[in-house]
Design a protein around this motif. Structure first.
Motif, PDB file in Angstrom:
ATOM      1  N   LEU A  58      35.231  77.125 -21.590  1.00 22.23           N
ATOM      2  CA  LEU A  58      34.479  77.080 -20.335  1.00 22.23           C
ATOM      3  C   LEU A  58      34.865  75.839 -19.530  1.00 22.23           C
ATOM      4  O   LEU A  58      34.797  74.724 -20.029  1.00 22.23           O
ATOM      5  N   SER A  59      35.270  76.064 -18.298  1.00 17.49           N
ATOM      6  CA  SER A  59      35.637  74.943 -17.426  1.00 17.49           C
ATOM      7  C   SER A  59      35.639  75.419 -15.976  1.00 17.49           C
ATOM      8  O   SER A  59      35.563  76.611 -15.704  1.00 17.49           O
ATOM      9  N   PHE A  60      35.701  74.462 -15.075  1.00 17.64           N
ATOM     10  CA  PHE A  60      35.891  74.779 -13.668  1.00 17.64           C
ATOM     11  C   PHE A  60      36.762  73.692 -13.057  1.00 17.64           C
ATOM     12  O   PHE A  60      36.922  72.614 -13.601  1.00 17.64           O
ATOM     13  N   THR A  61      37.345  74.005 -11.913  1.00 14.08           N
ATOM     14  CA  THR A  61      38.254  73.073 -11.255  1.00 14.08           C
ATOM     15  C   THR A  61      37.596  72.546  -9.994  1.00 14.08           C
ATOM     16  O   THR A  61      37.033  73.300  -9.195  1.00 14.08           O
ATOM     17  N   LEU A  62      37.691  71.231  -9.831  1.00 13.88           N
ATOM     18  CA  LEU A  62      37.122  70.573  -8.664  1.00 13.88           C
ATOM     19  C   LEU A  62      38.156  69.578  -8.144  1.00 13.88           C
ATOM     20  O   LEU A  62      38.504  68.624  -8.839  1.00 13.88           O
ATOM     21  N   ASN A  63      38.692  69.842  -6.955  1.00 15.72           N
ATOM     22  CA  ASN A  63      39.733  68.982  -6.360  1.00 15.72           C
ATOM     23  C   ASN A  63      40.889  68.750  -7.322  1.00 15.72           C
ATOM     24  O   ASN A  63      41.295  67.629  -7.595  1.00 15.72           O
ATOM     25  N   ASP A  64      41.419  69.819  -7.868  1.00 17.73           N
ATOM     26  CA  ASP A  64      42.553  69.804  -8.800  1.00 17.73           C
ATOM     27  C   ASP A  64      42.256  69.083 -10.115  1.00 17.73           C
ATOM     28  O   ASP A  64      43.174  68.738 -10.853  1.00 17.73           O
ATOM     29  N   ALA A  65      40.992  68.830 -10.429  1.00 23.50           N
ATOM     30  CA  ALA A  65      40.621  68.226 -11.714  1.00 23.50           C
ATOM     31  C   ALA A  65      39.851  69.273 -12.509  1.00 23.50           C
ATOM     32  O   ALA A  65      38.900  69.885 -12.012  1.00 23.50           O
ATOM     33  N   GLU A  66      40.289  69.484 -13.738  1.00 26.85           N
ATOM     34  CA  GLU A  66      39.628  70.468 -14.599  1.00 26.85           C
ATOM     35  C   GLU A  66      38.439  69.809 -15.291  1.00 26.85           C
ATOM     36  O   GLU A  66      38.595  68.841 -16.027  1.00 26.85           O
ATOM     37  N   ILE A  67      37.267  70.321 -15.047  1.00 27.36           N
ATOM     38  CA  ILE A  67      36.034  69.832 -15.669  1.00 27.36           C
ATOM     39  C   ILE A  67      35.737  70.757 -16.849  1.00 27.36           C
ATOM     40  O   ILE A  67      35.376  71.912 -16.674  1.00 27.36           O
ATOM     41  N   ARG A  68      35.923  70.239 -18.051  1.00 32.25           N
ATOM     42  CA  ARG A  68      35.767  71.043 -19.273  1.00 32.25           C
ATOM     43  C   ARG A  68      34.350  70.868 -19.826  1.00 32.25           C
ATOM     44  O   ARG A  68      34.151  70.213 -20.837  1.00 32.25           O
ATOM     45  N   TYR A  69      33.385  71.455 -19.180  1.00 26.56           N
ATOM     46  CA  TYR A  69      32.001  71.326 -19.616  1.00 26.56           C
ATOM     47  C   TYR A  69      31.741  72.093 -20.915  1.00 26.56           C
ATOM     48  O   TYR A  69      30.821  71.776 -21.661  1.00 26.56           O
ATOM     49  N   GLY A  70      32.553  73.085 -21.221  1.00 30.06           N
ATOM     50  CA  GLY A  70      32.395  73.854 -22.456  1.00 30.06           C
ATOM     51  C   GLY A  70      32.627  73.014 -23.694  1.00 30.06           C
ATOM     52  O   GLY A  70      31.932  73.166 -24.709  1.00 30.06           O
ATOM     53  N   SER A  71      33.581  72.101 -23.622  1.00 33.67           N
ATOM     54  CA  SER A  71      33.836  71.197 -24.742  1.00 33.67           C
ATOM     55  C   SER A  71      32.620  70.310 -24.997  1.00 33.67           C
ATOM     56  O   SER A  71      32.218  70.087 -26.138  1.00 33.67           O
ATOM     57  N   PHE A  72      32.046  69.812 -23.900  1.00 33.20           N
ATOM     58  CA  PHE A  72      30.833  69.001 -24.027  1.00 33.20           C
ATOM     59  C   PHE A  72      29.691  69.821 -24.624  1.00 33.20           C
ATOM     60  O   PHE A  72      28.959  69.338 -25.491  1.00 33.20           O
ATOM     61  N   LEU A  73      29.516  71.060 -24.168  1.00 29.04           N
ATOM     62  CA  LEU A  73      28.457  71.915 -24.705  1.00 29.04           C
ATOM     63  C   LEU A  73      28.633  72.155 -26.205  1.00 29.04           C
ATOM     64  O   LEU A  73      27.660  72.136 -26.965  1.00 29.04           O
ATOM     65  N   THR A  74      29.871  72.363 -26.643  1.00 28.75           N
ATOM     66  CA  THR A  74      30.136  72.575 -28.064  1.00 28.75           C
ATOM     67  C   THR A  74      29.749  71.355 -28.876  1.00 28.75           C
ATOM     68  O   THR A  74      29.074  71.467 -29.903  1.00 28.75           O
ATOM     69  N   VAL A  75      30.151  70.179 -28.427  1.00 36.98           N
ATOM     70  CA  VAL A  75      29.813  68.943 -29.142  1.00 36.98           C
ATOM     71  C   VAL A  75      28.306  68.704 -29.114  1.00 36.98           C
ATOM     72  O   VAL A  75      27.716  68.292 -30.123  1.00 36.98           O
ATOM     73  N   LEU A  76      27.658  68.982 -27.991  1.00 34.15           N
ATOM     74  CA  LEU A  76      26.209  68.821 -27.884  1.00 34.15           C
ATOM     75  C   LEU A  76      25.482  69.742 -28.859  1.00 34.15           C
ATOM     76  O   LEU A  76      24.559  69.316 -29.566  1.00 34.15           O
TER      77      LEU A  76
END
Length: 157
Positions: A58-76
Motif C-alpha cells: 500500500l502506497s501513494f505518490t505525492l510530488n514524485d515521492a512514494e509514501i509507503r504507508y502500508g509498511s508503517f501499518l504492517t509494523v504498527l
C-alpha cells in the motif's frame, strides 16, 4: 599476570555471571516465542480477515515521492500484537502469582517529604496514610477500610 588470570577466572565463573548469561539466553528464547505468537498466529488472523498479512504494497505518490504507508501499518500492527501478547502473558503470570510485577518508582510523602514506593499506602518514615501513585489490586481492600476513601476506578467500565 597469573594473579590477574585468577581474578578474571573467578569473575567469569562467578554465580552472578552465570545468572546473567542464563537470564539473557532465556530472554532471547522468550522473545522469539512471543514474536512467533504475534507474527505467526495473530498476524495470520489479521491476514484471514483482511486477505493479506502484509500491507507493504500500500502506497501513494505525492510530488514524485512514494509514501509507503502500508509498511508503517504492517509494523504498527506487529507492534500492537506483540504488546498485546506481552500484556496477556504478564496478566496470566500475575494471576498465578508468578514473577515480580510490583510497581517501580517513588513518590514524595506529602507530610514528611521523604520518598516512598509509588504504590505505598502508608509512609514508612512518618507512618501517615498516603494515596498511592499507582494502585495495586491487592491494596484496594486495605484502602477501603480508610474513612472516606474513594476508589478512582469506581464507576469506570
Amino acid at each position: 599476570m597469573s594473579n590477574m588470570w585468577k581474578e578474571f577466572k573467578a569473575f567469569a565463573m562467578g554465580g552472578n555471571m552465570f545468572d546473567l548469561a542464563l537470564g539473557f539466553i532465556i530472554g532471547i528464547a522468550f522473545a522469539a516465542l512471543v514474536e512467533s505468537l504475534a507474527n505467526d498466529i495473530l498476524l495470520q488472523l489479521v491476514a484471514a480477515i483482511f486477505g493479506t498479512p502484509d500491507f507493504t504494497a500500500l502506497s501513494f505518490t505525492l510530488n514524485d515521492a512514494e509514501i509507503r504507508y502500508g509498511s508503517f501499518l504492517t509494523v504498527l500492527i506487529q507492534f500492537l500484537l506483540l504488546a498485546l501478547v506481552l500484556f496477556g502473558i504478564v496478566k496470566l503470570l500475575k494471576r498465578f502469582g508468578m514473577g515480580n510485577f510490583r510497581a517501580q518508582g517513588q513518590q514524595e510523602c506529602p507530610y514528611c517529604k521523604e520518598f516512598v514506593a509509588i504504590d505505598a499506602i502508608k509512609c514508612k518514615f512518618c507512618t501517615a496514610d498516603i494515596e498511592p501513585g499507582q494502585l495495586e489490586e491487592e491494596d484496594v481492600e486495605l484502602l477501603k477500610k480508610r474513612e472516606g476513601w474513594q476508589n478512582p476506578n469506581d464507576g469506570i467500565a
